[in-house]
Write an enzyme that holds these catalytic residues in place. Structure first.
Site, PDB file in Angstrom:
ATOM      1  N   SER A 199      -1.436 -16.028   0.945  1.00  0.00           N
ATOM      2  CA  SER A 199      -2.632 -15.785  -0.248  1.00  0.00           C
ATOM      3  C   SER A 199      -2.258 -14.181  -0.839  1.00  0.00           C
ATOM      4  O   SER A 199      -2.133 -13.479   0.120  1.00  0.00           O
ATOM      5  CB  SER A 199      -3.852 -15.702   0.423  1.00  0.00           C
TER       6      SER A 199
ATOM      7  N   TYR B 225     -12.347   2.067   9.258  1.00  0.00           N
ATOM      8  CA  TYR B 225     -11.082   2.523   9.706  1.00  0.00           C
ATOM      9  C   TYR B 225     -10.529   3.752   8.947  1.00  0.00           C
ATOM     10  O   TYR B 225      -9.924   4.910   9.348  1.00  0.00           O
ATOM     11  CB  TYR B 225      -9.906   1.374   9.375  1.00  0.00           C
TER      12      TYR B 225
ATOM     13  N   GLY C 118     -12.270  -3.663  -0.494  1.00  0.00           N
ATOM     14  CA  GLY C 118     -11.679  -2.653   0.163  1.00  0.00           C
ATOM     15  C   GLY C 118     -10.311  -2.375  -0.324  1.00  0.00           C
ATOM     16  O   GLY C 118      -9.817  -1.433  -0.187  1.00  0.00           O
TER      17      GLY C 118
ATOM     18  N   PHE D 167      -0.008   8.028  18.078  1.00  0.00           N
ATOM     19  CA  PHE D 167       0.076   6.958  17.113  1.00  0.00           C
ATOM     20  C   PHE D 167      -1.307   6.025  17.705  1.00  0.00           C
ATOM     21  O   PHE D 167      -1.913   5.151  16.759  1.00  0.00           O
ATOM     22  CB  PHE D 167       0.958   6.039  17.576  1.00  0.00           C
TER      23      PHE D 167
ATOM     24  N   SER E  49      -2.985   8.375   7.309  1.00  0.00           N
ATOM     25  CA  SER E  49      -2.640   7.392   6.151  1.00  0.00           C
ATOM     26  C   SER E  49      -3.126   7.742   4.823  1.00  0.00           C
ATOM     27  O   SER E  49      -3.778   8.725   4.450  1.00  0.00           O
ATOM     28  CB  SER E  49      -3.600   6.105   6.714  1.00  0.00           C
TER      29      SER E  49
ATOM     30  N   LYS F  39      -9.688   7.987   9.943  1.00  0.00           N
ATOM     31  CA  LYS F  39      -8.491   8.975   9.598  1.00  0.00           C
ATOM     32  C   LYS F  39      -8.961  10.348   8.823  1.00  0.00           C
ATOM     33  O   LYS F  39      -8.467  11.378   9.101  1.00  0.00           O
ATOM     34  CB  LYS F  39      -7.270   8.203   8.744  1.00  0.00           C
TER      35      LYS F  39
ATOM     36  N   ASN G  42      -2.754  -9.549   9.396  1.00  0.00           N
ATOM     37  CA  ASN G  42      -3.513  -8.835   8.310  1.00  0.00           C
ATOM     38  C   ASN G  42      -2.830  -8.227   6.908  1.00  0.00           C
ATOM     39  O   ASN G  42      -3.034  -8.147   5.990  1.00  0.00           O
ATOM     40  CB  ASN G  42      -4.471  -7.461   8.777  1.00  0.00           C
TER      41      ASN G  42
HETATM   42  N1  UFG Z   1      -1.885  -8.603   0.779  1.00  0.00           N
HETATM   43  C1  UFG Z   1      -1.818  -9.932   0.210  1.00  0.00           C
HETATM   44  N2  UFG Z   1      -1.857 -10.989   1.245  1.00  0.00           N
HETATM   45  C2  UFG Z   1      -1.937 -10.757   2.342  1.00  0.00           C
HETATM   46  C3  UFG Z   1      -1.855  -9.363   2.822  1.00  0.00           C
HETATM   47  C4  UFG Z   1      -1.860  -8.337   2.079  1.00  0.00           C
HETATM   48  O1  UFG Z   1      -1.798 -10.098  -1.047  1.00  0.00           O
HETATM   49  O2  UFG Z   1      -1.900 -11.705   3.207  1.00  0.00           O
HETATM   50  C5  UFG Z   1      -1.817  -7.538  -0.336  1.00  0.00           C
HETATM   51  C6  UFG Z   1      -3.148  -6.448   0.008  1.00  0.00           C
HETATM   52  O3  UFG Z   1      -4.095  -7.194  -0.670  1.00  0.00           O
HETATM   53  C7  UFG Z   1      -2.593  -5.284  -0.620  1.00  0.00           C
HETATM   54  C8  UFG Z   1      -1.024  -5.356  -0.055  1.00  0.00           C
HETATM   55  O4  UFG Z   1      -0.865  -6.669   0.012  1.00  0.00           O
HETATM   56  O5  UFG Z   1      -2.480  -5.294  -2.032  1.00  0.00           O
HETATM   57  C9  UFG Z   1      -0.751  -4.605   1.105  1.00  0.00           C
HETATM   58  O6  UFG Z   1      -1.658  -4.714   2.038  1.00  0.00           O
HETATM   59  P1  UFG Z   1      -1.575  -4.375   3.592  1.00  0.00           P
HETATM   60  O7  UFG Z   1      -2.777  -5.139   4.339  1.00  0.00           O
HETATM   61  O8  UFG Z   1      -0.139  -4.699   3.912  1.00  0.00           O
HETATM   62  O9  UFG Z   1      -1.798  -2.848   3.629  1.00  0.00           O
HETATM   63  P2  UFG Z   1      -2.860  -2.078   2.796  1.00  0.00           P
HETATM   64  O10 UFG Z   1      -2.250  -1.372   1.570  1.00  0.00           O
HETATM   65  O11 UFG Z   1      -4.087  -2.654   2.648  1.00  0.00           O
HETATM   66  O12 UFG Z   1      -2.754  -0.738   4.142  1.00  0.00           O
HETATM   67  C10 UFG Z   1      -3.886  -0.624   5.112  1.00  0.00           C
HETATM   68  C11 UFG Z   1      -4.340   0.683   5.110  1.00  0.00           C
HETATM   69  C12 UFG Z   1      -3.410   1.708   5.739  1.00  0.00           C
HETATM   70  C13 UFG Z   1      -2.670   1.139   6.890  1.00  0.00           C
HETATM   71  C14 UFG Z   1      -2.184  -0.280   6.672  1.00  0.00           C
HETATM   72  C15 UFG Z   1      -1.951  -0.871   7.836  1.00  0.00           C
HETATM   73  O13 UFG Z   1      -4.820   1.252   3.817  1.00  0.00           O
HETATM   74  O14 UFG Z   1      -4.052   2.889   6.175  1.00  0.00           O
HETATM   75  O15 UFG Z   1      -3.376  -1.186   6.134  1.00  0.00           O
HETATM   76  O16 UFG Z   1      -2.756  -1.552   8.563  1.00  0.00           O
HETATM   77  F1  UFG Z   1      -2.084   2.043   7.516  1.00  0.00           F
END
Ligand code: UFG
Length: 344
Positions: free
Chosen positions: A218, A151, A299, A82, A126, A155, A200
């Protein structure tokens, strides 16, 4: 009793997987440098299972220390790898940190496996490798798109490194698991997601806003081509994800497969929007989450959810938890964290 090395075992998915492995009778050795986790996680694991896993504070990038660790814990049967950095935005700022940490650690492990006679590895990949798929739900056969971030590229390259290395070494075997969006926490609320600093990811931001640590969530964009305009993801309970790792390890160790490499999507098969997640969270917890719509996050893919049928049929695994229960578990964990902070 089979001995499993879990790198990144004090992290979010690693700790939940350690619990499920121990419940199934595996002995676990955790290697983690605690760069994005806390040593207290071991207490949580011990509270749930009654067993404190062996722990080594080692950075997997450090070849010599990893070599010594394999010497110390003779007879490791399989590895679940992991340990990696995983913040998309941070990877754009610090690409070399991501390439070094995520790729050198994998190379070290693959190099050390034959030396220490370890044949099996499960690798954390991922859904990010698919980018924005043309066809949804996305199957394992979907083309790998140009990575959107360093990132994501780690992967993709990681998977390629595994394929090339195994092609040159017929003794090694691997299962690559492509996770969709893990959320939630163990039902005991003893372990869960604990990001350092400002989260994040969506769920920790939702729960921290609900508990009052953050003023407002947000929502990144409501002008996407989705039913309500916000992005759609496949949110999977972290314990369901953890259980898939136990099945994968057993499949390798019990030689239930002849394939040298197999790749599985791990998701629910259901896409939910950011706004649906917020609304469902408010409904099941009764707690308000103030939010505002802001601009898109760079992104982000618009929508992605899994076709999990290959994992369902071949691994005999299904994501069982409802999103309601999953969100409740995330909230119970956040409340438990707040309680602990008051005591301290
Ligand atoms: N989002 C918000 N507000 C926030 C955080 C996220 O609206 O404060 C939205 C994002 O824009 C997205 C959704 O919620 O549409 C999910 O976002 P995440 O950041 O939780 O996860 P992601 O889909 O971006 O996934 C990414 C990578 C994965 C990784 C994951 C964990 O694509 O491979 O982050 O870090 F595993």
């Amino acid at each position: 009793m089979s001995k499993i090395l879990v790198t990144g075992g004090t992290g979010y998915i690693g700790s939940h997987t350690t619990v499920e492995l121990q419940k199934e009778g595996f002995e676990v050795v955790i290697v983690d440098n605690l760069s994005n986790s806390n040593i207290d996680v071991l207490n949580g694991i011990e509270k749930i299972t009654g067993i404190r896993p062996a722990f080594e504070n080692i950075d997997c990038v450090d070849y010599v220390s990893m070599d010594r660790m394999f010497e110390k814990y003779q007879d490791i049967d399989a590895i679940i790898h992991f340990a990696a950095n995983k913040a998309v935005g941070e990877s754009v700022e610090k690409p070399l940190m991501y390439y070094r940490n995520n790729l050198v650690s994998l190379i070290n492990i693959l190099q050390l496996m034959p030396i220490h006679k370890v044949k099996s590895m499960v690798f954390s990949s991922s859904c990010t490798v698919y980018g924005q798929p043309d066809i949804l739900p996305v199957t394992e056969q979907a083309p790998i798109k140009l990575a959107q971030s360093p990132y994501g590229n780690t992967k993709q390259i990681g998977e390629e490194i595994i394929h090339d290395t195994l092609a040159a070494n017929a003794d090694l075997q691997s299962i690559i698991l492509r996770y969709f969006n893990p959320i939630g926490a163990h039902a005991s609320a003893e372990i869960g997601e604990l990001p350092n600093g400002v989260p994040n990811n969506l769920l920790p931001f939702v729960t921290q806003t609900a508990i009052g640590m953050r003023k407002q969530l947000s929502v990144f964009g409501n002008d996407y081509n989705t039913p309500d305009g916000s992005c759609v993801r496949d949110y999977i309970h972290v314990v369901d994800l953890a259980k898939a790792h136990v099945i994968a390890v057993k499949r390798l160790l019990e030689k239930n497969t002849n394939a040298q490499i197999e790749t599985f999507n791990l998701g629910t098969g259901r896409g939910l929007s950011v706004l649906e997640i917020i609304e469902t969270f408010i409904k099941v917890t009764g707690v308000d989450v103030p939010y505002k719509i802001v601009g898109r996050r760079s992104g982000d893919v618009e929508k992605v959810w899994a076709d999990p049928s290959y994992a369902n049929n071949v691994l005999g695994w299904t994501a069982a938890e409802t999103v309601e229960e999953t969100l409740r578990s995330a909230w119970a964990w956040e409340q438990n964290l707040a309680k602990r902070a008051e005591i301290i």
